[in-house]
Every structure is written in C-alpha cells, then in structure tokens.
Design a protein around this motif. Structure first.
Motif, PDB file in Angstrom:
ATOM      1  N   UNK A  29       0.714  -1.283  -0.008  1.00 42.45           N
ATOM      2  CA  UNK A  29      -0.146  -0.054   0.077  1.00 42.45           C
ATOM      3  C   UNK A  29       0.896   1.302   0.010  1.00 42.45           C
ATOM      4  N   UNK A  30       1.996   1.154   0.619  1.00 44.92           N
ATOM      5  CA  UNK A  30       2.779   2.367   0.830  1.00 44.92           C
ATOM      6  C   UNK A  30       3.861   2.366  -0.474  1.00 44.92           C
ATOM      7  N   UNK A  31       3.649   1.671  -1.329  1.00 52.13           N
ATOM      8  CA  UNK A  31       4.717   1.601  -2.574  1.00 52.13           C
ATOM      9  C   UNK A  31       4.225   2.197  -3.949  1.00 52.13           C
ATOM     10  N   UNK A  32       4.616   3.028  -4.349  1.00 49.28           N
ATOM     11  CA  UNK A  32       4.125   3.573  -5.650  1.00 49.28           C
ATOM     12  C   UNK A  32       4.069   2.560  -6.703  1.00 49.28           C
ATOM     13  N   UNK A  33       3.159   2.582  -7.627  1.00 44.29           N
ATOM     14  CA  UNK A  33       3.216   1.689  -8.775  1.00 44.29           C
ATOM     15  C   UNK A  33       4.249   2.350  -9.820  1.00 44.29           C
ATOM     16  N   UNK A  34       4.745   1.485 -10.549  1.00 49.79           N
ATOM     17  CA  UNK A  34       5.546   1.904 -11.522  1.00 49.79           C
ATOM     18  C   UNK A  34       5.154   1.677 -13.055  1.00 49.79           C
ATOM     19  N   UNK A  35       5.560   2.368 -13.895  1.00 48.99           N
ATOM     20  CA  UNK A  35       5.093   2.297 -15.286  1.00 48.99           C
ATOM     21  C   UNK A  35       5.887   1.009 -15.812  1.00 48.99           C
ATOM     22  N   UNK A  36       5.029   0.193 -16.668  1.00 48.53           N
ATOM     23  CA  UNK A  36       5.679  -0.952 -17.414  1.00 48.53           C
ATOM     24  C   UNK A  36       5.752  -0.854 -18.911  1.00 48.53           C
ATOM     25  N   UNK A  37       6.855  -1.196 -19.120  1.00 49.27           N
ATOM     26  CA  UNK A  37       7.313  -1.338 -20.625  1.00 49.27           C
ATOM     27  C   UNK A  37       6.517  -2.383 -21.319  1.00 49.27           C
ATOM     28  N   UNK A  38       6.342  -2.107 -22.860  1.00 47.72           N
ATOM     29  CA  UNK A  38       5.839  -3.323 -23.521  1.00 47.72           C
ATOM     30  C   UNK A  38       6.820  -4.378 -23.767  1.00 47.72           C
ATOM     31  N   UNK A  39       6.332  -5.514 -24.198  1.00 47.19           N
ATOM     32  CA  UNK A  39       7.179  -6.648 -24.370  1.00 47.19           C
ATOM     33  C   UNK A  39       7.467  -6.385 -26.072  1.00 47.19           C
ATOM     34  N   UNK A  40       8.606  -6.951 -26.366  1.00 46.41           N
ATOM     35  CA  UNK A  40       8.828  -6.801 -27.849  1.00 46.41           C
ATOM     36  C   UNK A  40       7.840  -7.272 -28.670  1.00 46.41           C
ATOM     37  N   UNK A  41       6.952  -8.409 -28.257  1.00 48.97           N
ATOM     38  CA  UNK A  41       5.837  -8.715 -29.301  1.00 48.97           C
ATOM     39  C   UNK A  41       4.870  -7.514 -29.252  1.00 48.97           C
ATOM     40  N   UNK A  42       4.536  -7.077 -28.134  1.00 45.46           N
ATOM     41  CA  UNK A  42       3.652  -5.657 -28.396  1.00 45.46           C
ATOM     42  C   UNK A  42       4.222  -4.592 -29.033  1.00 45.46           C
ATOM     43  N   UNK A  43       5.614  -4.201 -28.817  1.00 42.21           N
ATOM     44  CA  UNK A  43       6.352  -3.121 -29.654  1.00 42.21           C
ATOM     45  C   UNK A  43       6.220  -3.469 -31.054  1.00 42.21           C
ATOM     46  N   UNK A  44       6.564  -4.807 -31.550  1.00 40.23           N
ATOM     47  CA  UNK A  44       6.516  -5.128 -33.114  1.00 40.23           C
ATOM     48  C   UNK A  44       4.748  -5.230 -33.477  1.00 40.23           C
ATOM     49  N   UNK A  45       3.958  -5.506 -32.643  1.00 44.62           N
ATOM     50  CA  UNK A  45       2.843  -5.220 -33.102  1.00 44.62           C
ATOM     51  C   UNK A  45       2.163  -3.735 -33.138  1.00 44.62           C
ATOM     52  N   UNK A  46       2.840  -3.000 -32.558  1.00 43.21           N
ATOM     53  CA  UNK A  46       2.559  -1.429 -32.738  1.00 43.21           C
ATOM     54  C   UNK A  46       3.219  -0.951 -33.986  1.00 43.21           C
ATOM     55  N   UNK A  47       4.358  -1.676 -34.194  1.00 43.09           N
ATOM     56  CA  UNK A  47       5.038  -0.968 -35.526  1.00 43.09           C
ATOM     57  C   UNK A  47       4.017  -1.590 -36.626  1.00 43.09           C
ATOM     58  N   UNK A  48       3.558  -2.870 -36.460  1.00 40.64           N
ATOM     59  CA  UNK A  48       2.891  -3.277 -37.527  1.00 40.64           C
ATOM     60  C   UNK A  48       1.505  -2.358 -37.760  1.00 40.64           C
ATOM     61  N   UNK A  49       0.925  -1.879 -36.745  1.00 39.34           N
ATOM     62  CA  UNK A  49      -0.363  -1.276 -36.841  1.00 39.34           C
ATOM     63  C   UNK A  49      -0.101   0.236 -37.321  1.00 39.34           C
ATOM     64  N   UNK A  50       1.216   0.683 -37.159  1.00 38.14           N
ATOM     65  CA  UNK A  50       1.740   1.957 -37.815  1.00 38.14           C
ATOM     66  C   UNK A  50       2.215   1.892 -39.390  1.00 38.14           C
ATOM     67  N   UNK A  51       2.188   0.495 -39.557  1.00 42.46           N
ATOM     68  CA  UNK A  51       2.582   0.547 -41.048  1.00 42.46           C
ATOM     69  C   UNK A  51       4.017   0.262 -41.376  1.00 42.46           C
ATOM     70  N   UNK A  52       4.859   0.275 -40.375  1.00 46.38           N
ATOM     71  CA  UNK A  52       6.254   0.439 -40.264  1.00 46.38           C
ATOM     72  C   UNK A  52       6.731  -0.867 -40.681  1.00 46.38           C
ATOM     73  N   UNK A  53       7.720  -1.188 -41.551  1.00 46.39           N
ATOM     74  CA  UNK A  53       8.335  -2.606 -41.867  1.00 46.39           C
ATOM     75  C   UNK A  53       9.914  -2.297 -40.975  1.00 46.39           C
TER      76      UNK A  53
END
Length: 305
Positions: A109-133
């Motif tokens: 309860x006393x520990x602030x949450x931290x932001x989490x980076x995407x996995x390589x698979x999620x990052x690649x899916x984002x690239x595909x969604x943008x149309x970047x080869x």
C-alpha cells in the motif's frame, strides 16, 4: 531508434518519426491496421501479445518494469496542467499486468506503482499497426534502446524536480506524444542554425513528448503531507517538454542521442527555472572550459552495445 546488427556493414537507419506506441491519429499509416479497443485512460489501443499476421519468428512476451513511479491519479482522467494539448498517451507503458486488480492487490500500500514497458511482441505489433516495416530480429534491440531512452528522460526530469520540496517523490501521470509538432525551442534552434550554423545545430528532433508530473505538496490543516505518501496526498501538476535528437553514431558505431528535457513555460515559476538554467549554462560556455558548439541542446547520452 532503429539499430543495426553488429555485423552489418552499413550504418543504422534513422529512428522513426515518433514512438510507435503512441496512438497517433494523424499517422499516414493508420489505415493499414485495425486500431482495436482504445483504452480511455491513456488513449492507447490494447496491443495483443499474439504474433502479428505474417510474423516469422517468435518474440519475447516478457515486459520490463521501469523505474518511473506512476502517479496514483494516472488511472483517472487527471491531466491537471491546464494545457490544451492532446489527450494523454502512454509511450511504452501502462495498461496490462500492472493495471490488473490482482497486481494492485499484491502491491504494498505504501509503494508507488511503476510504469511498465511493452514486451518486444507488443512493440512489434505497434510497428505493424503503424505500417512500419521492421526486421523482426531488430525488435528486441529497438525495445532495449527505447526503454533506455525513457529511463534517461526520467533521470533528467528528476534533476529538475528534486530542486523543489517534495520533488523527490514526484511521479509521472501521463505521456503525450507530439512527434509532428516542433516545440518553440526546437523551432528557434532550427531558425538560428540558418543564421549561425557554427553555433546552432540544424538537426530536427525525431520525437517530442510532453510529460505531466505530479509533485506532492505540503497539505493544509487536516490533510496529508508530501511526506506521508498515499493515494490522497495533495499534489501540483507540472508539464515537461522533451525533444529527442539522434546524433551521428560514435567511432565504434554506438548510437548517440541528445535529450532536451525542461519544464514547459506554463507559469511564471517555470519561466524563472528556465532562465536560471539558461544563465547557468551560458556562464559555463562563456567563462568555463566549454566552447561554442553546433550540437542540439540537451544532455548527450550514448548506448553501449
């Protein structure tokens, strides 16, 4: 942010114009992929961990936890800066395991949450969604550099924040990606580079972020203080502007970046901070050992292979 393989004889291509994790409504590639369900908290589509259509090699599904504390109000609609900038987005982070009820229940309860980076698979899916080869074998290196740049940006934000009471407990509430918009400072340096090319750089930033920071404040009577922590602590919201520059690789082929991190001039206090920092750097340039340079503003950082 594209990185060549160590054995490749040709230099690495320049980084893409903007982080692929941003839900850029102006992207010319948006029509190439379905956007899916958009998370109203961060204006991000839900990126699946499943392989993209036509993907040939398996990519890791593990996500890395950042060192960036997540504001307790980041799960609400808090932007707090009074700015008319676009809706907040999460560049590489947010939604997913850290947002799940089970994860929140397991967190102290006393520990602030931290932001989490995407996995390589999620990052690649984002690239595909943008149309970047993008070569699939390069994605893990891209994710590593992407995460490392965000960590460096946060380190620079902390240097500004820790000058204020409670600033050592500041947290990040929201990202906004604005890769197509030059900041006033970047526009000024590009203009001055035409007049004084030996002093100013004519390098255009490859990305721009606006980060909203929540800085805890001392409370009035009956309230929590910035020393107590917790979800109910009072805070003030402050916007930071970050320009990302890609410099030529060093003699060993390592990528070099310049991050220009500074408070947005949304109020008089931010203006005073910016002027004080400018004068400090000016004294170092004029009276110190540093001479004039035509590199872009900011802190130079280098990635070791």
């Amino acid at each position: 942010m594209h990185e060549q393989q160590p054995a490749a004889p040709t230099p690495a291509p320049p980084p893409p114009a903007g982080c692929p994790m941003h839900n850029d409504q102006q992207s010319p590639f948006a029509q190439h992929a379905a956007r899916g369900q958009v998370n109203p908290v961060n204006n991000m589509p839900t990126l699946a961990q499943a392989p993209a259509q036509g993907q040939k090699m398996a990519l890791p599904l593990e996500r890395t936890m950042s060192s960036i504390p997540r504001a307790s109000s980041a799960s609400s609609s808090a932007s707090g800066s009074g700015s008319s900038s676009p809706a907040p987005m999460a560049c590489p982070v947010a939604h997913g395991s850290s947002d799940s009820p089970d994860a929140k229940a397991a967190a102290p309860a006393d520990k602030a949450e931290q932001w989490e980076y995407p996995s390589p698979q999620q990052f690649y899916n984002a690239l595909v969604r943008k149309g970047w080869e993008t070569p699939e074998e390069s994605v893990e290196m891209m994710v590593s550099i992407h995460n490392w740049i965000n960590e460096e940006a946060w380190a620079q934000v902390r240097q500004w924040e820790e000058k204020h009471p409670g600033g050592d407990r500041s947290s990040l509430a929201a990202f906004t990606g604005r890769p197509q918009e030059l900041s006033p400072k970047a526009r000024y340096h590009l203009f001055m580079a035409k007049l004084f090319p030996n002093t100013y750089a004519s390098i255009r930033p490859f990305d721009r972020h606006d980060w909203t920071i929540h800085r805890p404040t001392a409370a009035g009577t009956g309230g929590s203080s910035y020393m107590s922590g917790g979800a109910t602590q009072p805070y003030t919201a402050h916007r930071y502007v970050i320009d990302y520059y890609h410099l030529p690789n060093d003699e060993d082929g390592n990528p070099v970046f310049s991050l220009d991190v500074r408070p947005a001039v949304d109020d008089l206090a931010a203006v005073q901070e910016r002027v004080a920092k400018w004068w400090e750097l000016k004294k170092e340039t004029v009276f110190g050992s540093g001479g004039a340079t035509n590199l872009p503003p900011g802190v130079r950082v280098q990635e070791e292979r």
